[in-house]
Design a protein around this motif. Structure first.
Motif, short mmCIF file in Angstrom:
data_model
loop_
_atom_site.label_atom_id
_atom_site.label_comp_id
_atom_site.label_asym_id
_atom_site.label_seq_id
_atom_site.Cartn_x
_atom_site.Cartn_y
_atom_site.Cartn_z
N ASP A 92 0.88 -1.19 -0.09
CA ASP A 92 -0.20 -0.08 0.06
C ASP A 92 1.07 1.19 0.10
OD1 ASP A 92 -2.41 -1.54 0.07
OD2 ASP A 92 -2.22 -1.79 2.44
N VAL A 93 0.55 2.28 -0.66
CA VAL A 93 1.26 3.61 -0.66
C VAL A 93 0.38 4.75 -0.51
CG1 VAL A 93 3.07 2.48 -2.26
CG2 VAL A 93 1.09 3.58 -3.28
N LEU A 94 0.82 5.83 -0.13
CA LEU A 94 0.39 7.13 -0.35
C LEU A 94 0.80 7.77 -1.70
CD1 LEU A 94 0.98 8.50 3.22
CD2 LEU A 94 -1.07 7.27 2.51
N VAL A 95 -0.36 8.56 -2.25
CA VAL A 95 0.08 9.39 -3.59
C VAL A 95 -0.69 10.70 -3.43
CG1 VAL A 95 0.16 7.22 -4.68
CG2 VAL A 95 -1.79 8.35 -4.63
N GLY A 96 -0.36 11.56 -4.60
CA GLY A 96 -0.87 12.59 -4.61
C GLY A 96 -2.28 12.88 -4.96
N LYS A 97 -2.71 14.04 -5.20
CA LYS A 97 -4.19 13.99 -5.65
C LYS A 97 -4.60 13.58 -7.03
CE LYS A 97 -5.17 18.41 -3.37
NZ LYS A 97 -5.30 20.02 -3.48
N LYS A 98 -5.75 13.25 -7.40
CA LYS A 98 -6.13 12.87 -8.58
C LYS A 98 -5.84 13.64 -9.89
CE LYS A 98 -10.11 10.14 -6.46
NZ LYS A 98 -11.72 10.02 -6.76
N GLY A 99 -5.80 12.79 -10.87
CA GLY A 99 -5.53 13.66 -12.16
C GLY A 99 -4.29 14.00 -12.70
#
Length: 319
Positions: A92-99
């Motif tokens: 599992d990871v954290l990512v930035g905002k969509k798009g």
């Protein structure tokens, strides 16, 4: 020319038709013509790929593929070797905002295909014990005027304190898991393929068509067939330096009009599906090019960003 003939003959023995009979009846040139007919055929390449797993592309050499799905917040590390995909790691990871990432500071993780460019220890303990940088912005991003930098795979703050679960565009995992990941990764042989949501797999038909089209393009180039050559370029094409299609075409017409003999050899293919939100069936293709003409020689990596449209390859960007 002798090197090309030897390569084609070696190719013949790998994918044998009855080339011996053709040779005995009509000679070496007839064998070469038969081989060329094969490598310009979609069906030939699709058949050649039939036992390979090309979900995440085709690679002549071993490649580590970091497949990141932003919506599900998951990173999977696959080893690709001789057409076999092996899952080596998942997290599992954290990512930035969509798009799509468009500008510096929009807090979005870019969508696309990126090389891992280095492994290092961040200066800021907030970024964890180690990090891997991604090649954002790549040439496609730059020519589409996308800005920003410092997109990494990294860990969590060393003091354990983090104020939110959305990153500034990076891919972030737990530090102990990142240490496990570090033992498996060789960044010099790695790509990150970053999707927004549902992963769209590449197909054998698409990869086979790309191979056939690449060699059709090379044939037109080698034979100075300017109209056939330029037909492979999209109307919105840009060269690595921003030169657009009309000026690029004028330059190539002048060069091709000299009708110079040339030898062009492609090898070490890397063909990756290119996730994006605006173009269907887009791919990043790189290969080693050995180009020899009377007044110009080049040996090095060529990279193309292409799309498939109506069973044709259209080159969007060339480097």
């Amino acid at each position: 020319m002798k090197k090309v003939v030897l390569l084609l003959v070696a190719f013949a023995f790998l994918f044998s038709s009855d080339y011996e009979s053709i040779y005995l009846k009509s000679g070496a040139n007839a064998v070469i013509k038969e081989i060329e007919k094969n490598i310009l055929s979609d069906e030939f390449w699709t058949k050649k790929l039939q036992n390979l797993d090309v979900r995440y592309g085709y690679y002549d050499s071993k490649m580590l593929l970091n497949v990141v799905a932003k919506e599900s917040k998951k990173l999977e590390l696959f080893e690709y070797l001789n057409g076999v995909l092996t899952l080596k790691f998942t997290s599992d990871v954290l990512v930035g905002k969509k798009g799509d990432k468009l500008v510096e500071g929009d807090l979005k993780t870019p969508i696309g295909v990126y090389q891992l460019t280095r492994r290092f220890t961040p200066n800021d303990p907030y970024l964890g014990p180690l990090a891997f940088s991604l090649s954002y912005p790549n040439l496609y991003d730059k020519l589409n005027k996308r800005t920003g930098s410092g997109i990494w795979i990294h860990g969590l703050p060393l003091n354990g304190e983090r104020d939110n679960d959305v990153t500034k565009g990076c891919v972030v995992m737990e530090n102990d898991i990142l240490i496990q990941y570090d033992k498996l990764i060789d960044y010099t042989k790695s790509l990150a393929i970053v999707y927004e949501d549902d992963i769209k797999y590449a197909s054998k038909d698409d990869i086979g068509l790309l191979f056939a089209e690449i060699f059709r393009w090379k044939k037109a180039w080698q034979e100075n067939d300017i109209n056939a050559y330029l037909a492979f370029y999209d109307k919105n094409f840009k060269r690595y330096d921003g030169l657009e299609l009309d000026k690029f075409a004028s330059s190539k017409r002048a060069i091709f009009s000299k009708n110079e003999q040339k030898t062009i050899i492609f090898s070490d293919f890397v063909i990756s599906p290119y996730p994006n939100s605006s173009i269907k069936d887009m791919f990043r293709i790189s290969f080693y090019e050995d180009y020899k003409a009377l007044n110009y020689k080049f040996q090095g990596i060529k990279t193309l960003y292409v799309k498939l449209e109506n069973k044709k390859m259209k080159i969007l960007i060339e480097e």
